[in-house]
Design an enzyme around this catalytic site. Sequence first.
Site, PDB file in Angstrom:
ATOM      1  N   ASP A   3      53.500  37.262  14.007  1.00  0.00           N
ATOM      2  CA  ASP A   3      54.521  37.589  14.996  1.00  0.00           C
ATOM      3  C   ASP A   3      55.747  38.209  14.326  1.00  0.00           C
ATOM      4  OD1 ASP A   3      55.559  37.719  17.542  1.00  0.00           O
ATOM      5  OD2 ASP A   3      56.349  35.674  17.518  1.00  0.00           O
ATOM      6  N   ASN A  52      49.783  40.284  26.053  1.00  0.00           N
ATOM      7  CA  ASN A  52      50.206  41.521  25.383  1.00  0.00           C
ATOM      8  C   ASN A  52      49.680  42.761  26.083  1.00  0.00           C
ATOM      9  OD1 ASN A  52      49.823  40.130  22.028  1.00  0.00           O
ATOM     10  ND2 ASN A  52      51.599  40.105  23.382  1.00  0.00           N
ATOM     11  N   ARG A  55      51.927  45.232  28.065  1.00  0.00           N
ATOM     12  CA  ARG A  55      52.904  46.131  27.455  1.00  0.00           C
ATOM     13  C   ARG A  55      52.651  47.580  27.882  1.00  0.00           C
ATOM     14  NH1 ARG A  55      53.615  43.798  21.227  1.00  0.00           N
ATOM     15  NH2 ARG A  55      54.327  41.700  21.843  1.00  0.00           N
ATOM     16  N   LEU A 181      52.932  27.699  20.513  1.00  0.00           N
ATOM     17  CA  LEU A 181      51.585  28.199  20.253  1.00  0.00           C
ATOM     18  C   LEU A 181      51.257  29.461  21.039  1.00  0.00           C
ATOM     19  CD1 LEU A 181      49.500  24.906  20.059  1.00  0.00           C
ATOM     20  CD2 LEU A 181      50.090  26.462  18.199  1.00  0.00           C
TER      21      LEU A 181
END
Length: 225
Positions: A3, A52, A55, A181
């Site tokens: 990350d 994700n 996006r 998490l």
Amino acid sequence: MCDGNRRWAREAGFTDVSHGHRVGAKKIGEMVRWCDDVDVNLVTVYLLSMENLGRSSEELQLLFDIIADVADELARPETNCRVRLVGHLDLLPDPVACRLRKAEEATVNNTGIAVNMAVGYGGRQEIVDAVQKLLTIGKDEGLSVDELIESVKVDAISTHLYTSGQPDPDLVIRTSGEQRLSGFMLWQSAYSEIWFTDTYWPAFRRIDFLRAIRDYSQRSRRFGK
């Protein structure tokens, strides 16, 4: 959990945050080698969550290309690692999914470190998929409703997870300072040790990795007992 790519790029002064993704991608191969050096025989890399996928199309196309490049690198003969895909490849463009599957197929007989690539992955969805698969098999076998309910047990669900046949993770490492998490292996990490670092993934070094391993080695794992 790799990350902090975009934040690293911004703080490093790059106007194009895609540079962070590219640098972060190169770090994955290094990290796999670090794991191999200390006799870690299985590592899961969280590359793209189901969330994700919300996006922008421009960023996603870049991510898809980078992830496919990572798979190609891991599939190189000299790495000798075994790639396993965990997640919903059906959510990816066909050419990308095809490249990922080719990497998995090309490494199936390798004997080195096993590398799970979590792509299009969601921990909650994994559990849902496992339960649905378990119930579908039971239904096909002619089980009654009561028998189906009785069949839903911890070990039975574990058998149908994406990572079926693999041990649960001993250690979860998350970079970038986030302390959660975010859906990563929710079932499997019930008793995993977790190590957080403020370092962004592109800046994560071997010394940081070794600190995580040392910290883990000094913990007393009780598994709830």
